[in-house]
Enzyme design. Structure first.
Site, mmCIF file in Angstrom:
data_model
loop_
_atom_site.group_PDB
_atom_site.id
_atom_site.type_symbol
_atom_site.label_atom_id
_atom_site.label_comp_id
_atom_site.label_asym_id
_atom_site.label_seq_id
_atom_site.Cartn_x
_atom_site.Cartn_y
_atom_site.Cartn_z
ATOM 1 N N HIS A 32 0.809 -1.221 0.000
ATOM 2 C CA HIS A 32 0.000 0.000 0.000
ATOM 3 C C HIS A 32 0.839 1.267 0.000
ATOM 4 C CE1 HIS A 32 0.417 -0.135 4.504
ATOM 5 N NE2 HIS A 32 0.333 1.177 4.376
ATOM 6 N N ASP A 60 0.032 -7.592 1.563
ATOM 7 C CA ASP A 60 0.499 -6.200 1.641
ATOM 8 C C ASP A 60 2.019 -6.121 1.645
ATOM 9 O OD1 ASP A 60 0.200 -3.493 1.616
ATOM 10 O OD2 ASP A 60 -0.189 -3.298 3.763
ATOM 11 N N GLY A 116 3.605 6.622 7.918
ATOM 12 C CA GLY A 116 4.990 6.848 7.496
ATOM 13 C C GLY A 116 5.897 5.705 7.916
ATOM 14 N N ASN A 117 5.499 4.977 8.976
ATOM 15 C CA ASN A 117 6.234 3.780 9.392
ATOM 16 C C ASN A 117 5.940 2.582 8.496
ATOM 17 O OD1 ASN A 117 6.168 4.957 12.599
ATOM 18 N ND2 ASN A 117 7.975 3.814 11.957
ATOM 19 N N SER A 118 4.851 2.663 7.736
ATOM 20 C CA SER A 118 4.429 1.524 6.929
ATOM 21 C C SER A 118 5.556 1.029 6.031
ATOM 22 C CB SER A 118 3.230 1.907 6.063
ATOM 23 O OG SER A 118 2.071 2.018 6.828
ATOM 24 N N LEU A 166 -8.410 -23.634 -3.015
ATOM 25 C CA LEU A 166 -9.060 -24.808 -2.438
ATOM 26 C C LEU A 166 -10.560 -24.757 -2.652
ATOM 27 C CD1 LEU A 166 -8.829 -27.414 -0.862
ATOM 28 C CD2 LEU A 166 -8.821 -26.085 1.252
ATOM 29 N N GLY A 167 -11.124 -23.540 -2.557
ATOM 30 C CA GLY A 167 -12.541 -23.391 -2.864
ATOM 31 C C GLY A 167 -13.488 -23.710 -1.736
ATOM 32 N N VAL A 168 -13.086 -23.355 -0.494
ATOM 33 C CA VAL A 168 -13.998 -23.507 0.637
ATOM 34 C C VAL A 168 -13.966 -22.241 1.485
ATOM 35 C CG1 VAL A 168 -13.767 -26.009 0.797
ATOM 36 C CG2 VAL A 168 -12.253 -24.550 2.143
ATOM 37 N N ILE A 176 -14.265 -21.309 5.519
ATOM 38 C CA ILE A 176 -14.172 -22.016 6.794
ATOM 39 C C ILE A 176 -14.415 -21.072 7.958
ATOM 40 C CG2 ILE A 176 -12.596 -23.772 5.932
ATOM 41 C CD1 ILE A 176 -10.311 -22.166 7.233
#
Length: 482
Positions: free
Chosen positions: A129, A159, A231-233, A285-287, A289
């Site tokens: 970001h 990210d 700014g720390n990101s 995987l298509g689930v 949970i």
């Protein structure tokens, strides 16, 4: 971009317990960074410990400045009221002939962030970001030398971003530690550029590990009270051995002393793909949970709360083809026990797409082992930005599941939740916010992403009427389409 986007969205409080598992397969490869070789033994902390660490580590941390050039167009009088001549403007033909009824403008949006050098030849790790959609990236080193940088690869889902500069000489670089060994209460320090104040050092402890903050299927954050601000990101979180153990990523806008970092072990599994391919290819995987509560354990007559309860199965997906059903409990994946729904995503992430794996489930009190071949996840599954004959709304959405409804405070699962709003988009202009739930489109109830797409795709009007739920109240929103 950074701004207070340094994940101020956390304050919305969406705690997504249900996780859609669309997970990464990372092939093993020799790392291009340096692993820590320090044996983590006890040592005495003195008044010189932190100053000595800072002196050694500051040259490895960089300041990142980014510029995003946004091209906009506006009517001649936009921003200054309507034309004084109203609809009978005598200059209307003039504007349309020479400007196509629009006047082009450019807006240079600036942002700041941090990063850390992982190789002597100029590879730098930061947050996605921070550099996302940036047109210009400028790196300022410890000695004030500046270099332009290019994006090597990004992974929005974790990210994480990898960027590169071409230095004139070898650079100082960090070593990557083992975030799995972190203990609650262990001292750490952060170095970065909060609010543009370069080379700022803050110290604190590991407040917790394994935090779920509603960021998606890779939710597994380190929580620290070492001060982290906009700014720390993208900056590093170090342990007292001088190893990077996390990437400072998120803050709680309304909290003090609550910051979050991506565990460095998660980053290691991503960086090789970013360097080689520019992106991470994910298996599917298509689930969907969820964790098993005491009430659910009683309802399903389970002897304990271990495993991940399958709340939904994508039709035609890998899990469905293998025979996994809603109500099954996944108790083992690839011969590894599954303790809960938080650990399963990372377990799947270590398996490449198109690999056949064994999934052990519990159904009606009996264990059963099924073979599943992971599919490949499309980059965005729940984004519904393009609707109504290509006109942009500017939002990403996801279907509201029962667990998500509970986290949001809804009495039942209904509508679609807004997971992000594009700045400057029609949705943003209408006042839609992350965390809103869209219940109706043009007076028609919707209960899934597919229904939302169908409802908006058929609409040919210049506006969309939405019924929105926010914090216990409903209201109508009109979204103007360009």
């Amino acid at each position: 971009m950074n701004h207070k986007r340094s994940r101020s969205w956390i304050a919305v409080g969406i705690r997504v317990v249900v996780l859609s598992i669309f997970l990464s397969g990372i092939a093993a490869a020799a790392p291009f960074w340096t692993e820590s070789s320090i044996p983590h033994r006890k040592f005495e902390v003195t008044n010189e410990t932190v100053p000595n660490l800072v002196e050694r580590l500051k040259p490895c941390v960089v300041n990142i400045s980014v510029v995003k050039v946004e091209k906009m167009s506006a009517m001649p009088f936009q921003g200054h009221g309507t034309s004084p001549f109203g609809e009978n403007d005598p200059f209307k033909d003039f504007w349309e002939r020479f400007f196509g009824n629009r006047m082009p403008r450019e807006y240079r949006q600036k942002g700041l962030g941090s990063g850390f050098i992982v190789s002597k030849d100029g590879y730098i790790v930061t947050n996605n970001h921070v550099v996302q959609e940036a047109d210009e990236i400028q790196i300022v080193l410890y000695d004030k030398t500046e270099y332009p940088a290019k994006v090597v690869g990004t992974d929005p889902k974790t990210d994480i971003a990898l960027i590169k500069i071409e230095p004139k000489e070898d650079l100082s670089f960090v070593t990557l530690g083992d975030s799995d060994t972190l203990r609650q209460g262990e001292p750490v320090l952060a170095i970065g550029n909060p609010f543009g104040l370069s080379e700022t050092v803050t110290t604190g402890i590991i407040s917790a590990t394994g935090r779920v903050i509603g960021a998606g299927p890779y939710d597994d954050f380190i929580q620290t009270d070492a001060s982290i601000n906009p700014g720390n990101s993208g900056g590093p979180l170090f342990n007292y051995y001088g190893d990077v153990v996390g990437i400072n990523t998120a803050i709680v806008a309304t909290g003090q002393g609550i910051g979050f970092a991506v565990p460095i072990n998660m980053a290691k599994s991503v960086l090789t793909h970013l360097k080689e391919k520019g992106k991470v290819t994910r298996g599917w995987l298509g689930v969907t949970i969820q964790n098993i509560t005491e009430e659910l354990a009683d309802s399903f007559k389970l002897s304990d709360r271990n495993g991940a309860l399958v709340a939904d199965v994508t039709e035609g997906g890998p899990a469905a083809k293998a025979g996994i059903k809603r109500g099954d409990v996944i108790v083992a994946f690839n011969n590894q026990p599954v303790e809960n729904s938080q650990v399963l995503p990372q377990m799947v992430a270590n398996v490449p797409p198109d690999t056949q794996v064994e999934v052990q489930i519990l159904r009606d009190g009996k264990k059963k082992t099924l073979k599943v071949e992971l599919g490949t996840l499309k980059d965005e599954l729940t984004v519904a930005s393009e609707t109504t004959q290509g006109k942009r709304i500017g939002i990403s959405i996801q279907t509201v599941t029962p667990e998500l409804a509970k986290g949001l405070g809804l009495e039942k699962s209904q509508g679609v939740a807004v997971t992000s709003v594009e700045p400057g988009s029609p949705a943003a202009e209408s006042g839609l916010l992350r965390g809103d739930v869209i219940l109706e489109v043009e007076h028609k109830p919707i209960n899934s992403v597919e229904e939302f797409k169908a409802a908006t795709g058929k609409n040919e009007a210049k506006t969309l009427l939405l019924l929105v739920w926010r914090r216990g109240a409903t209201f109508f929103v009109t979204v103007k389409l360009g």
